[in-house]
Design an enzyme around this catalytic site. Structure first.
Site, PDB file in Angstrom:
ATOM      1  N   GLU A 111      -3.969   8.225  -7.519  1.00  0.00           N
ATOM      2  CA  GLU A 111      -2.621   7.637  -7.525  1.00  0.00           C
ATOM      3  C   GLU A 111      -2.665   6.306  -8.263  1.00  0.00           C
ATOM      4  O   GLU A 111      -3.744   5.798  -8.572  1.00  0.00           O
ATOM      5  CB  GLU A 111      -2.092   7.485  -6.098  1.00  0.00           C
TER       6      GLU A 111
ATOM      7  N   HIS B 183       9.774   2.423  -4.989  1.00  0.00           N
ATOM      8  CA  HIS B 183       8.968   3.501  -5.553  1.00  0.00           C
ATOM      9  C   HIS B 183       9.593   3.893  -6.885  1.00  0.00           C
ATOM     10  O   HIS B 183      10.813   4.021  -6.985  1.00  0.00           O
ATOM     11  CB  HIS B 183       8.948   4.695  -4.592  1.00  0.00           C
TER      12      HIS B 183
ATOM     13  N   ARG C 254       2.966   0.086  -8.963  1.00  0.00           N
ATOM     14  CA  ARG C 254       4.343   0.553  -8.758  1.00  0.00           C
ATOM     15  C   ARG C 254       5.424  -0.381  -9.276  1.00  0.00           C
ATOM     16  O   ARG C 254       6.433   0.060  -9.809  1.00  0.00           O
ATOM     17  CB  ARG C 254       4.583   0.718  -7.251  1.00  0.00           C
TER      18      ARG C 254
ATOM     19  N   HIS D  50      11.413   1.694  -0.901  1.00  0.00           N
ATOM     20  CA  HIS D  50      10.409   2.583  -0.324  1.00  0.00           C
ATOM     21  C   HIS D  50       9.616   1.972   0.826  1.00  0.00           C
ATOM     22  O   HIS D  50       9.393   2.627   1.836  1.00  0.00           O
ATOM     23  CB  HIS D  50       9.459   3.002  -1.440  1.00  0.00           C
TER      24      HIS D  50
ATOM     25  N   ARG E  33       1.990  -3.219  -2.606  1.00  0.00           N
ATOM     26  CA  ARG E  33       1.064  -2.314  -1.906  1.00  0.00           C
ATOM     27  C   ARG E  33       0.456  -1.287  -2.857  1.00  0.00           C
ATOM     28  O   ARG E  33       1.147  -0.678  -3.668  1.00  0.00           O
ATOM     29  CB  ARG E  33       1.811  -1.579  -0.791  1.00  0.00           C
TER      30      ARG E  33
END
Ligand code: FAD
Ligand code: SIN
Length: 547
Positions: free
Chosen positions: A112, A252, A298, A359, A394
């Site tokens: 990811e 997100h 992100r 998100h 994050r």
């Protein structure tokens, strides 16, 4: 008070249920949850849970990626705990029965964004959260843990100085000078409302654990279900515990964008498997924005998408997996495939429209590495807590990991009784922040009637992915005006609205004060990070003073 427990845990997502299962070995446990047991963010988690368990990986490498993503604000001690204890907590989840996917008998690991190597465990392809929630709720049931569903916590009961139960509407800007621990005020229990009968009950406890999740419902476009209204953060603030990092709200990059269809998350793991972002004209744009292209952190991908949308005038960009093996896509992402198909889109055949969505709440109730808040007897874990591991941004799939690592540490800490009278909670070792501030005094003003939708529209427009002083000042005024008209909550919708409003004020006022851009907090009037802002903004009610 109705009953007294060793542990009252608010929330039945992964943090609450895992804490309950562990606490059950040490005393009486009551779990309160405002909907059905599985109504929570956890059940929707897709990509998986990060842990450095693959070949060539190590806690040190996971730590480096976490710190790098966090844009200068990660608490290194907390992140070290997170990555060092990750593998043991994965073992615990496996023992409890979470069916992580395997390949040739080995745990399967996905890639990811901003992870330097594949590190994300998943279950049922993209149904990780559903499997975790089902496993933990089944274990909780088997263990005979009492879970009161449809019961919403409305107030933390406090003993000691300032221990009134009056909900406040704001406070002054004056910062109490404090460096001591707030040992003399203690969370003694919680007041809760049965949402089916309207009956209010007080539950006393030695240890009160907030596991109430995030506040994704603050925004109009959100991946979070209706239940994510920031209640625990609002309750803790009103009780006098400290709240920190609220300006860092993660958006997100890729939620399905279709008129009339809820914004459904399209996992980052889709890009991890090779999914490509294109604009309306079919041009791939991420390689020009960041060396990691679609797998950049992100905040960078979300802003790049927003920029592309503004340039093309479209309300979305396209996520393209048509070049991947369709069998792999269907097997690896069965939930996403099915959801899109039901909405009339076959993701194996054509690119799908996506856009950023709110998100994850990176800020929350300030805790130390033991999940202790600044108030004795009050702990927080999961998305409602701010342990400092995420900093300003994050790292993907670190959230589920954080919930289990710190839920375990909360329960361990509650067993330390050396400094407590029998039956009492130990003193907190989390010191008050010396520079904590309070919300501004709300002032009456012109504003449309307060509804959840009006609040969400305001935050999406003025406190969203991109902000500036003008938008934040406008939002502050409207939120303050709403606060002055707020009636005493009397049921679940009014309680949730009051909690969302308070969270919105915390996010907005923190974002207005932070005159820089860092991680998920981007201000067009201060587009660069500034060294003097390499610090946290912490809120505490001005009337709460150390003993
Ligand atoms: P939740 O699971 O949200 O549970 C909160 C609980 O508290 C609920 O039971 C709720 O009813 C209860 N509650 C709240 N307020 C009250 C109240 N006042 N009284 C009583 N009960 C209350 N993270 C990852 O690491 N990997 C992923 O792949 C991933 N995918 C995600 C996909 C989606 C669509 C979403 C929305 C999030 C995703 N996340 C992911 C984030 C992650 O799922 C959450 O951060 C995590 O599940 C939070 O767990 P929690 O136990 O803290 O909170
Ligand atoms: C996702 O699957 O993209 C969500 C992962 C996360 O929120 O960490």
């Amino acid at each position: 008070m109705a009953d007294r427990y060793d542990y009252v845990i608010i929330g039945s997502g992964i943090a609450g249920l895992y804490a309950a299962i562990l606490a059950r070995e040490h005393g009486s446990v009551l779990v309160l949850t405002k909907g059905s047991i599985d109504d929570c963010n956890t059940r929707w988690a897709q990509g998986g849970i990060a842990a450095p368990v693959g070949p060539g990986d190590s806690p040190e490498k996971h730590l480096r990626d976490t710190i790098e993503a966090g844009a200068g604000l990660v608490d290194e001690e907390a992140a070290r705990v997170l990555t060092a204890e990750a593998a043991d907590r994965i073992d615990d989840l496996v023992r409890l029965g979470v069916p992580f996917d395997t390949v040739h008998g080995e745990i399967a690991l996905a890639r990811e964004g901003a992870h330097s190597l594949p590190r994300v465990l998943h279950a049922g392809g993209d149904a990780t959260g559903a499997h975790i929630e089902l496993t933990l709720s089944s274990v909780a049931r088997l263990e005979g843990i009492t879970v009161l569903e449809y019961t919403i916590a409305t107030e933390i009961l406090v003993e000691g100085p300032g221990g009134d139960h009056e909900p406040r509407r704001g406070g002054s800007r004056t910062a109490p000078t404090a460096s001591a621990c707030d040992n003399h005020r203690r969370a003694a229990g919680v007041r809760a409302l049965d949402t089916r009968t309207g009956q209010a009950t007080e539950y006393a406890c030695r240890n009160l654990i907030l596991a109430t999740g995030g506040a994704g419902q603050l925004y109009r476009v959100s991946t979070n279900p209706q239940v994510a209204t920031g209640d625990g953060i609002a309750l803790a603030y009103r009780a006098g515990a400290e709240i920190t990092d609220m300006e860092f709200f993660q958006f997100h990059p890729t939620a399905l964008r279709l008129t009339g269809v809820q914004p459904f998350l399209i996992s980052e793991a889709v890009r991890g498997e090779g999914g490509i972002l294109r604009d309306e004209g079919g041009e791939r744009f991420m390689p020009a924005c960041h060396p990691q292209a679609e797998l950049a952190p992100r905040d960078i991908v979300a802003r790049a998408i927003l920029d592309r949308m503004q340039r093309t005038g479209a309300d979305h960009v396209l996520l393209d997996v048509t070049h991947l093996d369709p069998h792999l896509v269907v097997a690896r992402f069965p939930q996403i495939y099915r959801f899109c198909l039901d909405a009339g889109l076959d993701i194996t055949q054509r690119p799908i429209p996506v856009s950023p969505a709110a998100h994850y709440t990176m800020g929350g109730v300030r805790t130390n590495t033991w999940g202790e808040t600044t108030m004795r007897g009050l702990y927080a874990c999961g998305e409602c807590a701010c342990t400092g591991v995420h900093g300003a941004n994050r790292l993907a799939s670190n959230s589920l990991l954080e919930t289990v690592v710190f839920a375990k540490r909360v329960v361990r800490r509650t067993l330390v009784q050396t400094d407590a009278r029998p039956g009492e909670s130990p003193a907190t070792t989390a010191p008050l922040a010396p520079d904590a501030i309070d919300l501004s005094e709300p002032a009456p003003g012109e504003a449309a009637p307060l509804t959840r939708e009006a609040l969400q529209d305001l935050t999406w427009r003025d406190v969203g992915i991109v902000r500036d002083a003008a938008s934040l000042t406008r939002a502050t005024a409207t939120l303050g005006a709403w606060q002055t008209t707020l009636a005493q909550p009397h049921d679940r919708p009014s309680q949730e609205l009051a909690d969302l409003l308070l969270c919105a004020r915390l996010v907005t006022e923190a974002a207005l004060r932070r005159e820089e851009s860092r991680g998920a907090h981007y201000r067009t009037d201060f587009p660069e990070p500034r060294e003097e802002w390499r610090r946290h903004l912490t809120f505490r009610r001005a009337s709460i003073r150390p003993a």
